[in-house]
Design a protein around this motif. Sequence first.
Motif, PDB file in Angstrom:
ATOM      1  N   HIS A 332       0.808  -1.217   0.000  1.00 17.78           N
ATOM      2  CA  HIS A 332       0.000   0.000   0.000  1.00 17.78           C
ATOM      3  C   HIS A 332       0.847   1.276   0.000  1.00 17.78           C
ATOM      4  CE1 HIS A 332      -3.114  -2.873   0.672  1.00 17.78           C
ATOM      5  NE2 HIS A 332      -4.040  -1.968   0.826  1.00 17.78           N
ATOM      6  N   ARG A 333       2.125   1.131  -0.296  1.00 16.32           N
ATOM      7  CA  ARG A 333       2.970   2.300  -0.470  1.00 16.32           C
ATOM      8  C   ARG A 333       2.776   2.827  -1.902  1.00 16.32           C
ATOM      9  NH1 ARG A 333       6.775   2.199   4.027  1.00 16.32           N
ATOM     10  NH2 ARG A 333       5.371   1.430   5.664  1.00 16.32           N
ATOM     11  N   PRO A 334       2.557   4.130  -2.072  1.00 18.93           N
ATOM     12  CA  PRO A 334       2.241   4.669  -3.408  1.00 18.93           C
ATOM     13  C   PRO A 334       3.257   4.324  -4.478  1.00 18.93           C
ATOM     14  CG  PRO A 334       1.816   6.317  -1.714  1.00 18.93           C
ATOM     15  CD  PRO A 334       2.488   5.172  -1.023  1.00 18.93           C
ATOM     16  N   THR A 335       4.544   4.417  -4.171  1.00 16.79           N
ATOM     17  CA  THR A 335       5.564   4.122  -5.184  1.00 16.79           C
ATOM     18  C   THR A 335       5.515   2.671  -5.603  1.00 16.79           C
ATOM     19  OG1 THR A 335       7.008   5.885  -4.355  1.00 16.79           O
ATOM     20  CG2 THR A 335       8.043   4.134  -5.645  1.00 16.79           C
ATOM     21  N   TYR A 336       5.346   1.768  -4.627  1.00 16.49           N
ATOM     22  CA  TYR A 336       5.227   0.354  -4.997  1.00 16.49           C
ATOM     23  C   TYR A 336       4.016   0.137  -5.885  1.00 16.49           C
ATOM     24  CZ  TYR A 336       4.444  -4.604  -4.916  1.00 16.49           C
ATOM     25  OH  TYR A 336       4.223  -5.893  -5.327  1.00 16.49           O
ATOM     26  N   ARG A 337       2.878   0.732  -5.545  1.00 23.46           N
ATOM     27  CA  ARG A 337       1.666   0.565  -6.335  1.00 23.46           C
ATOM     28  C   ARG A 337       1.894   1.030  -7.783  1.00 23.46           C
ATOM     29  NH1 ARG A 337      -3.560   0.457  -3.858  1.00 23.46           N
ATOM     30  NH2 ARG A 337      -3.479  -1.213  -2.308  1.00 23.46           N
ATOM     31  N   ARG A 338       2.547   2.174  -7.924  1.00 22.68           N
ATOM     32  CA  ARG A 338       2.775   2.702  -9.272  1.00 22.68           C
ATOM     33  C   ARG A 338       3.698   1.790 -10.073  1.00 22.68           C
ATOM     34  NH1 ARG A 338       6.928   5.477 -11.119  1.00 22.68           N
ATOM     35  NH2 ARG A 338       7.696   5.975  -9.030  1.00 22.68           N
ATOM     36  N   ARG A 351      13.718  -2.761 -10.167  1.00 27.23           N
ATOM     37  CA  ARG A 351      13.475  -1.401  -9.690  1.00 27.23           C
ATOM     38  C   ARG A 351      13.402  -1.355  -8.163  1.00 27.23           C
ATOM     39  NH1 ARG A 351      14.189   2.948 -10.807  1.00 27.23           N
ATOM     40  NH2 ARG A 351      12.173   4.022 -10.842  1.00 27.23           N
ATOM     41  N   LEU A 352      12.826  -2.390  -7.555  1.00 30.30           N
ATOM     42  CA  LEU A 352      12.723  -2.406  -6.100  1.00 30.30           C
ATOM     43  C   LEU A 352      14.090  -2.476  -5.441  1.00 30.30           C
ATOM     44  CD1 LEU A 352       9.697  -4.840  -5.640  1.00 30.30           C
ATOM     45  CD2 LEU A 352       9.708  -2.364  -5.260  1.00 30.30           C
ATOM     46  N   ALA A 353      15.072  -3.004  -6.165  1.00 29.64           N
ATOM     47  CA  ALA A 353      16.438  -3.093  -5.635  1.00 29.64           C
ATOM     48  C   ALA A 353      17.200  -1.781  -5.753  1.00 29.64           C
ATOM     49  CB  ALA A 353      17.206  -4.200  -6.363  1.00 29.64           C
ATOM     50  N   ASP A 354      16.667  -0.823  -6.490  1.00 31.87           N
ATOM     51  CA  ASP A 354      17.315   0.478  -6.643  1.00 31.87           C
ATOM     52  C   ASP A 354      17.317   1.200  -5.287  1.00 31.87           C
ATOM     53  OD1 ASP A 354      16.895   3.591  -7.088  1.00 31.87           O
ATOM     54  OD2 ASP A 354      18.030   2.825  -8.796  1.00 31.87           O
ATOM     55  N   PRO A 355      18.474   1.667  -4.810  1.00 30.78           N
ATOM     56  CA  PRO A 355      18.536   2.300  -3.482  1.00 30.78           C
ATOM     57  C   PRO A 355      17.580   3.475  -3.321  1.00 30.78           C
ATOM     58  CG  PRO A 355      20.747   1.831  -4.290  1.00 30.78           C
ATOM     59  CD  PRO A 355      19.808   1.552  -5.426  1.00 30.78           C
ATOM     60  N   VAL A 357      14.665   3.936  -4.905  1.00 31.99           N
ATOM     61  CA  VAL A 357      13.304   3.419  -4.807  1.00 31.99           C
ATOM     62  C   VAL A 357      13.075   2.821  -3.422  1.00 31.99           C
ATOM     63  CG1 VAL A 357      11.719   1.655  -5.683  1.00 31.99           C
ATOM     64  CG2 VAL A 357      13.079   3.018  -7.283  1.00 31.99           C
ATOM     65  N   ARG A 358      14.062   2.073  -2.955  1.00 36.97           N
ATOM     66  CA  ARG A 358      13.958   1.471  -1.619  1.00 36.97           C
ATOM     67  C   ARG A 358      13.732   2.534  -0.562  1.00 36.97           C
ATOM     68  NH1 ARG A 358      17.462   1.010   2.559  1.00 36.97           N
ATOM     69  NH2 ARG A 358      17.400  -0.879   3.902  1.00 36.97           N
ATOM     70  N   GLU A 359      14.539   3.595  -0.579  1.00 37.62           N
ATOM     71  CA  GLU A 359      14.425   4.654   0.420  1.00 37.62           C
ATOM     72  C   GLU A 359      13.059   5.344   0.354  1.00 37.62           C
ATOM     73  OE1 GLU A 359      16.702   8.803   1.759  1.00 37.62           O
ATOM     74  OE2 GLU A 359      17.563   7.488   0.221  1.00 37.62           O
ATOM     75  N   THR A 360      12.568   5.549  -0.884  1.00 35.50           N
ATOM     76  CA  THR A 360      11.263   6.209  -1.040  1.00 35.50           C
ATOM     77  C   THR A 360      10.146   5.354  -0.464  1.00 35.50           C
ATOM     78  OG1 THR A 360      12.010   7.378  -3.022  1.00 35.50           O
ATOM     79  CG2 THR A 360       9.633   7.130  -2.717  1.00 35.50           C
ATOM     80  N   ILE A 361      10.131   4.065  -0.817  1.00 31.24           N
ATOM     81  CA  ILE A 361       9.066   3.177  -0.342  1.00 31.24           C
ATOM     82  C   ILE A 361       9.083   3.064   1.174  1.00 31.24           C
ATOM     83  CG2 ILE A 361       8.268   0.772  -0.317  1.00 31.24           C
ATOM     84  CD1 ILE A 361       9.047   0.604  -3.258  1.00 31.24           C
ATOM     85  N   LEU A 362      10.276   2.951   1.759  1.00 25.58           N
ATOM     86  CA  LEU A 362      10.368   2.816   3.213  1.00 25.58           C
ATOM     87  C   LEU A 362       9.898   4.077   3.933  1.00 25.58           C
ATOM     88  CD1 LEU A 362      13.781   0.937   3.590  1.00 25.58           C
ATOM     89  CD2 LEU A 362      11.514   0.054   4.157  1.00 25.58           C
ATOM     90  N   ASP A 416      16.142  -0.860  11.084  1.00 27.21           N
ATOM     91  CA  ASP A 416      14.724  -0.868  11.392  1.00 27.21           C
ATOM     92  C   ASP A 416      14.121  -2.179  10.878  1.00 27.21           C
ATOM     93  OD1 ASP A 416      12.087   0.770  11.925  1.00 27.21           O
ATOM     94  OD2 ASP A 416      11.846  -0.151   9.953  1.00 27.21           O
ATOM     95  N   PRO A 417      13.168  -2.790  11.608  1.00 30.09           N
ATOM     96  CA  PRO A 417      12.620  -4.076  11.161  1.00 30.09           C
ATOM     97  C   PRO A 417      12.027  -4.053   9.763  1.00 30.09           C
ATOM     98  CG  PRO A 417      12.038  -3.708  13.448  1.00 30.09           C
ATOM     99  CD  PRO A 417      12.693  -2.444  12.961  1.00 30.09           C
ATOM    100  N   LEU A 418      11.353  -2.958   9.376  1.00 27.20           N
ATOM    101  CA  LEU A 418      10.787  -2.913   8.031  1.00 27.20           C
ATOM    102  C   LEU A 418      11.874  -2.825   6.971  1.00 27.20           C
ATOM    103  CD1 LEU A 418       7.561  -0.714   8.247  1.00 27.20           C
ATOM    104  CD2 LEU A 418       7.757  -3.182   7.957  1.00 27.20           C
ATOM    105  N   ALA A 419      12.961  -2.132   7.277  1.00 22.87           N
ATOM    106  CA  ALA A 419      14.077  -2.075   6.336  1.00 22.87           C
ATOM    107  C   ALA A 419      14.713  -3.449   6.171  1.00 22.87           C
ATOM    108  CB  ALA A 419      15.115  -1.064   6.808  1.00 22.87           C
ATOM    109  N   ALA A 420      14.871  -4.163   7.289  1.00 23.41           N
ATOM    110  CA  ALA A 420      15.418  -5.517   7.195  1.00 23.41           C
ATOM    111  C   ALA A 420      14.475  -6.425   6.423  1.00 23.41           C
ATOM    112  CB  ALA A 420      15.657  -6.071   8.598  1.00 23.41           C
ATOM    113  N   MET A 421      13.178  -6.295   6.644  1.00 23.36           N
ATOM    114  CA  MET A 421      12.199  -7.099   5.917  1.00 23.36           C
ATOM    115  C   MET A 421      12.294  -6.823   4.414  1.00 23.36           C
ATOM    116  SD  MET A 421       8.076  -7.302   6.610  1.00 23.36           S
ATOM    117  CE  MET A 421       8.363  -7.359   8.379  1.00 23.36           C
ATOM    118  N   TYR A 422      12.405  -5.559   4.047  1.00 20.81           N
ATOM    119  CA  TYR A 422      12.544  -5.177   2.633  1.00 20.81           C
ATOM    120  C   TYR A 422      13.782  -5.842   2.032  1.00 20.81           C
ATOM    121  CZ  TYR A 422      12.325  -1.972  -1.405  1.00 20.81           C
ATOM    122  OH  TYR A 422      12.234  -1.429  -2.665  1.00 20.81           O
ATOM    123  N   ASP A 423      14.907  -5.761   2.732  1.00 22.55           N
ATOM    124  CA  ASP A 423      16.155  -6.313   2.200  1.00 22.55           C
ATOM    125  C   ASP A 423      16.106  -7.839   2.102  1.00 22.55           C
ATOM    126  OD1 ASP A 423      17.090  -3.750   2.045  1.00 22.55           O
ATOM    127  OD2 ASP A 423      18.262  -3.864   3.896  1.00 22.55           O
TER     128      ASP A 423
END
Length: 590
Positions: A332-338, A351-355, A357-362, A416-423
């Motif tokens: 439900h993050r706008p950038t991910y949805r787009r 694209r999700l691996a781009d630093p 993009v990652r920073e924006t979504i988080l 942060d746990p969400l950052a670790a989850m993303y990675d």
Amino acid sequence: MLDLKITGGTVVDGTGAERYRADIGVKDGRIVEVRRRNGADGAGDGLQADAAHEIDATGRIVAPGFVDIHTHYDGQVSWDDTLEPSSLHGVTTVVSGNCGVGFAPVRPGREQWLIELMEGVEDIPGSALAEGITWQWESFPEYLDAVEKRSLAVDYGTQIAHGAVRGYAMGERGARNEEATPDDIAAMARIVQEAVEAGALGFSTSRTEAHRAIDGEPVPGTYAAEAELFGLGRAMAAGGRAVFEVSPQGTAGESPAEATMREMDWMTQLGAEIERPVTFTMIQTGGAPDLWRRQLERAGKALENGVELYAQFAARPFGMLFGFPGYHAFTHRPTYRRLKAELGHEELAARLADPGVRETILSEADLPPQPVPLFDGLYALIQHSADRIFAIGDPPDYEPTPDQTVAAIAQARGQDPLAAMYDLMLESDGTAMLMLPFFNYADGNHDAIHEMMTHPAAVSGLSDGGAHCGLICDASYPTFLLTHWARDRHRGPRFSLEYVVRKQTLDTATLYGLSDRGVLAVGKKADINVIDMQALQLDVPRMAYDLPAGGRRLVQGARGYDATVVSGVITRRHGVDTGARPGRLLRGVR
């Protein structure tokens, strides 16, 4: 001249008896000879007859084909003759039509309603069902006739589902769970009896409020009164030797224990009256972590009194797998949805691996969830469960330790746990999956499951093969039983291979009256697995996009199956489908 002989293997025959060296001869789909090898080394005289095909099973385990009694291939059987992923795991017989959902009977024009019911309850993409199902039937006997025309990799048996019956007999009143009148019950009873007489292996109903159609409505029959349940049970018994399958819960407002034990009461009474097996799904829940013991105690007493009441248990934690290919914390993050709307699967992962993009979504806030579909709010649950979410690993570890949680990994990394989850989800080119156990893991280990497996009133079930395509991948239970429970478990006691094989061959076949299979013996159906136990290993679950209309599903393969044989014909060799399709519709005993 034999059609097939399997030589030099170590036979685990499905009865639970100690293994032995033997050759097996097959003719016309049946086992015609089991010749034990003499001598301490298993040498001696082997089977001398010539055969059209031979498998050298030296150093291998030879076991019966596995019988999976809890699957949802009701629609998939229309388009997929392999019935994967179950056939990847030594399964040679599947029983479908569980949990009160199925596709027959159906009134013309009501097909989409049944699709949406199945999609909501079992998380099978509705677009795949709409494109893949051929709908060559209205009645349940016509459904069986349509399936009978199919040549399959495994044998397929099915049950008639309460939801479809209610919708057919009662129309919108049945769909909306209005109380059935005596005339309604009589109409449904005629349909159920006709289905069993035509070959249905049983009748299934769901009483759990978690089972809902895509529009949020509970499965028809969820609140059925005992008059309806007993009327349909009697009709099933009048039709033949069939099984009454239940996903139990109880009356809204009761405590879990009260509701569950009330269910046990009526199921016991029904089994005693109709003299047919009643089987119910059973899992350990966090809110009542010992309730399953009370259920098994009640089922055990019923068995002692001659009432066939059996719990179906799950062989490992029952929960969800998630990652970027499926449901996850960032949907439900706008950038991910787009990005998801714009890109294909591989481009999205890159694209999700781009630093950036990652920073924006988080850093983004979530968009609000929608009332439907049912799974739209999972992202919030995942975000707040880092201390219960595990990195599954390769090979997959389904009994992980606390240091494998996302929260623990994040702390070790200083993240942060969400950052670790993303990675963690970015690993394996963005295809990695994480595991969130909901049930059967209240104590953080498999000790409850171990106890379930030892009980005489418990049978292996709940694989849900063909279902929960975006969340669960448990059709691999047969392989997991062999690897984890008979070989690899390190956090508690294991079982003998002989015991584990019996739990998914003779025991499951017997429950459904399939007396021609489940054991390697002369006269039995030649459904056989040749297994390299040292090499046997589960693959990491992956998301495939191979359903009709490009629908997605989680698939988990395995290595170590040298051969799978159905009715004397080799269907898989060294993990590869041979193209043979000896599997057929399996009709029950009238």
